[in-house]
Design a protein around this motif. Structure first.
Motif, PDB file in Angstrom:
ATOM      1  N   VAL A 127     -10.726   5.607  44.216  1.00 51.02           N
ATOM      2  CA  VAL A 127     -11.973   6.283  44.117  1.00 51.02           C
ATOM      3  C   VAL A 127     -12.785   6.107  45.396  1.00 51.02           C
ATOM      4  N   GLU A 128     -12.963   4.837  45.828  1.00 50.76           N
ATOM      5  CA  GLU A 128     -13.789   4.420  46.999  1.00 50.76           C
ATOM      6  C   GLU A 128     -13.134   4.189  48.130  1.00 50.76           C
ATOM      7  N   GLY A 129     -11.839   4.099  48.122  1.00 48.50           N
ATOM      8  CA  GLY A 129     -10.837   3.949  49.508  1.00 48.50           C
ATOM      9  C   GLY A 129     -10.949   2.443  49.832  1.00 48.50           C
ATOM     10  N   LEU A 130     -11.265   1.590  48.987  1.00 45.29           N
ATOM     11  CA  LEU A 130     -11.342   0.037  49.372  1.00 45.29           C
ATOM     12  C   LEU A 130      -9.844  -0.578  49.403  1.00 45.29           C
ATOM     13  N   GLY A 131      -9.998  -1.797  50.370  1.00 48.33           N
ATOM     14  CA  GLY A 131      -8.650  -2.272  50.489  1.00 48.33           C
ATOM     15  C   GLY A 131      -8.433  -3.299  49.238  1.00 48.33           C
ATOM     16  N   ALA A 132      -7.463  -4.073  49.440  1.00 44.23           N
ATOM     17  CA  ALA A 132      -6.885  -4.923  48.495  1.00 44.23           C
ATOM     18  C   ALA A 132      -7.914  -6.016  48.099  1.00 44.23           C
ATOM     19  N   ALA A 133      -8.261  -6.884  48.942  1.00 38.15           N
ATOM     20  CA  ALA A 133      -9.541  -7.738  48.849  1.00 38.15           C
ATOM     21  C   ALA A 133     -10.854  -7.144  48.551  1.00 38.15           C
ATOM     22  N   GLY A 134     -11.200  -5.983  49.248  1.00 32.56           N
ATOM     23  CA  GLY A 134     -12.554  -5.441  48.915  1.00 32.56           C
ATOM     24  C   GLY A 134     -12.465  -4.930  47.391  1.00 32.56           C
ATOM     25  N   SER A 135     -11.401  -4.488  46.944  1.00 29.85           N
ATOM     26  CA  SER A 135     -11.353  -3.919  45.597  1.00 29.85           C
ATOM     27  C   SER A 135     -11.629  -4.947  44.642  1.00 29.85           C
ATOM     28  N   LEU A 136     -11.191  -6.228  44.853  1.00 29.23           N
ATOM     29  CA  LEU A 136     -11.303  -7.099  43.839  1.00 29.23           C
ATOM     30  C   LEU A 136     -12.838  -7.665  43.616  1.00 29.23           C
ATOM     31  N   GLY A 137     -13.263  -7.583  45.172  1.00 31.95           N
ATOM     32  CA  GLY A 137     -14.474  -7.986  44.981  1.00 31.95           C
ATOM     33  C   GLY A 137     -15.731  -7.133  44.341  1.00 31.95           C
ATOM     34  N   ARG A 138     -15.184  -5.642  44.663  1.00 31.83           N
ATOM     35  CA  ARG A 138     -15.962  -4.647  44.001  1.00 31.83           C
ATOM     36  C   ARG A 138     -15.709  -4.688  42.669  1.00 31.83           C
ATOM     37  N   SER A 139     -14.650  -4.940  42.033  1.00 29.20           N
ATOM     38  CA  SER A 139     -14.466  -5.101  40.586  1.00 29.20           C
ATOM     39  C   SER A 139     -15.352  -6.225  39.858  1.00 29.20           C
ATOM     40  N   TRP A 140     -15.232  -7.433  40.764  1.00 26.70           N
ATOM     41  CA  TRP A 140     -15.721  -8.596  40.176  1.00 26.70           C
ATOM     42  C   TRP A 140     -17.515  -8.232  39.923  1.00 26.70           C
ATOM     43  N   ARG A 141     -17.916  -7.708  41.068  1.00 25.46           N
ATOM     44  CA  ARG A 141     -19.539  -7.383  41.091  1.00 25.46           C
ATOM     45  C   ARG A 141     -19.723  -6.315  39.919  1.00 25.46           C
ATOM     46  N   LEU A 142     -19.128  -5.455  39.614  1.00 21.03           N
ATOM     47  CA  LEU A 142     -19.303  -4.222  38.892  1.00 21.03           C
ATOM     48  C   LEU A 142     -19.287  -4.709  37.433  1.00 21.03           C
ATOM     49  N   THR A 143     -18.142  -5.693  37.044  1.00 25.07           N
ATOM     50  CA  THR A 143     -18.015  -6.052  35.752  1.00 25.07           C
ATOM     51  C   THR A 143     -18.827  -7.150  35.441  1.00 25.07           C
ATOM     52  N   SER A 144     -19.873  -7.706  36.286  1.00 28.48           N
ATOM     53  CA  SER A 144     -20.805  -8.743  36.144  1.00 28.48           C
ATOM     54  C   SER A 144     -21.676  -8.450  34.868  1.00 28.48           C
ATOM     55  N   GLY A 145     -21.624  -9.317  34.022  1.00 37.33           N
ATOM     56  CA  GLY A 145     -22.541  -9.111  32.719  1.00 37.33           C
ATOM     57  C   GLY A 145     -21.998  -8.184  31.807  1.00 37.33           C
ATOM     58  N   ASN A 146     -20.732  -7.799  32.034  1.00 39.03           N
ATOM     59  CA  ASN A 146     -19.822  -6.735  31.087  1.00 39.03           C
ATOM     60  C   ASN A 146     -18.551  -7.197  30.807  1.00 39.03           C
ATOM     61  N   THR A 147     -18.192  -8.360  31.160  1.00 38.01           N
ATOM     62  CA  THR A 147     -16.727  -8.990  30.942  1.00 38.01           C
ATOM     63  C   THR A 147     -16.203  -8.855  29.672  1.00 38.01           C
ATOM     64  N   TRP A 148     -16.834  -9.192  28.556  1.00 38.16           N
ATOM     65  CA  TRP A 148     -16.321  -9.289  27.061  1.00 38.16           C
ATOM     66  C   TRP A 148     -16.461  -7.863  26.621  1.00 38.16           C
ATOM     67  N   ARG A 149     -17.359  -6.949  27.107  1.00 35.15           N
ATOM     68  CA  ARG A 149     -17.405  -5.574  26.552  1.00 35.15           C
ATOM     69  C   ARG A 149     -16.120  -4.836  27.116  1.00 35.15           C
ATOM     70  N   THR A 150     -16.154  -5.124  28.412  1.00 40.90           N
ATOM     71  CA  THR A 150     -14.730  -4.409  28.992  1.00 40.90           C
ATOM     72  C   THR A 150     -13.634  -4.758  28.303  1.00 40.90           C
ATOM     73  N   PHE A 151     -13.566  -6.329  28.193  1.00 45.32           N
ATOM     74  CA  PHE A 151     -12.231  -6.896  27.412  1.00 45.32           C
ATOM     75  C   PHE A 151     -12.292  -6.273  26.230  1.00 45.32           C
ATOM     76  N   GLY A 152     -13.191  -5.999  25.460  1.00 42.70           N
ATOM     77  CA  GLY A 152     -13.098  -5.534  23.834  1.00 42.70           C
ATOM     78  C   GLY A 152     -12.314  -4.210  24.017  1.00 42.70           C
ATOM     79  N   VAL A 153     -12.951  -3.341  24.880  1.00 41.71           N
ATOM     80  CA  VAL A 153     -12.377  -1.929  24.919  1.00 41.71           C
ATOM     81  C   VAL A 153     -10.938  -1.892  25.457  1.00 41.71           C
ATOM     82  N   ILE A 154     -10.471  -2.455  26.496  1.00 40.30           N
ATOM     83  CA  ILE A 154      -9.279  -2.600  27.045  1.00 40.30           C
ATOM     84  C   ILE A 154      -8.508  -2.990  26.035  1.00 40.30           C
ATOM     85  N   LEU A 155      -8.794  -4.172  25.322  1.00 40.22           N
ATOM     86  CA  LEU A 155      -7.838  -4.608  24.232  1.00 40.22           C
ATOM     87  C   LEU A 155      -7.513  -3.677  23.138  1.00 40.22           C
TER      88      LEU A 155
END
Length: 245
Positions: A127-155
């Motif tokens: 979606v944002e055209g990021l590279g490998a390392a940049g996408s991991l950093g972007r995902s890390w920032r985006l999920t900040s404070g929503n880790t377990w909610r995200t985990f619950g839905v995916i689970l």
């Protein structure tokens, strides 16, 4: 035997890369549908293939980090049992065994948390055209404070997929056993083939759920608005409203 083992390893690596790219295609299709209301499998597959180096690179980086965490945790458990337990029998329990169990549980939680924090790397790439390392950093920032909610839905979606696949596989096994006889090669081959075909419709479920969660978090955290993205054909900078390219 060595050549056969090498060929098997190569096949496994290629298969893993194909799975990663296929998941990217599903994410791309879901993102395009979310933003524009329409998507074609051809465009999604082409976009995923173009982003294959970033997709595979992100998967490799995340796997290496998780492997490192697991090795460090396993080493800590061994050291605790070896140093604190001393000559006592581990099966008898004691502080060393308790501490080792605590480290083991913490290790599992850490692996799950890291995996979830990086679960939006694929949408960030497509979606944002990021590279490998940049996408991991972007995902890390985006999920900040929503880790377990995200985990619950995916689970939940993951468990539903596994449950439906298990039910379908069991039903197919019963049908093929009736047709070819129980525990025969023909029965097992037919059940495997039919199971693979039937499992295809379930393949997009988790990637699409991840895509919806990705946009949901962008709406919640960044006030992302779908309307501008639908009216604009140009991709935006990372972190802002984005349109798949």
């Amino acid at each position: 035997r060595e050549r056969r083992g090498m060929r098997t390893d190569v096949v496994r690596v290629v298969a893993a890369a194909v799975v990663v790219v296929a998941g990217g295609a599903f994410v791309r299709a879901g993102a395009t549908t979310y933003l524009h209301g329409r998507a074609t499998f051809r465009d999604a597959a082409v976009a995923a293939l173009r982003s294959a180096p970033s997709l595979v690179g992100a998967a490799i980086l995340s796997a290496l980090v998780i492997l490192a965490v697991v090795l460090v945790g396993a080493l800590a458990v061994v050291l605790v049992l070896g140093v604190l337990a001393g000559g006592t029998v581990v099966s008898e329990g004691g502080p060393a065994v308790f501490l080792a169990l605590v480290i083991g549980v913490a290790l599992v939680v850490a692996v799950v948390a890291i995996s979830v924090r990086w679960s939006f790397a694929t949408p960030a790439i497509l979606v944002e055209g990021l590279g490998a390392a940049g996408s991991l950093g972007r995902s890390w920032r985006l999920t900040s404070g929503n880790t377990w909610r995200t985990f619950g839905v995916i689970l939940i979606f993951g468990l539903l997929v596994v449950l439906f696949q298990a039910i379908v596989t069991q039903l197919l096994t019963l049908v093929t056993d009736q047709a070819f006889g129980p525990a025969t090669f023909e029965s097992a081959a037919a059940a495997s083939l039919l199971g693979a075909v039937v499992s295809l419709p379930f393949a997009p479920v988790v990637p699409l759920a991840v895509t919806v969660l990705y946009f949901d978090l962008r709406v919640r955290r960044e006030a992302f608005d779908v309307a501008p993205a639908q009216s604009s054909g140009a991709p935006s900078a990372p972190g802002g409203p984005a349109t798949p390219r």
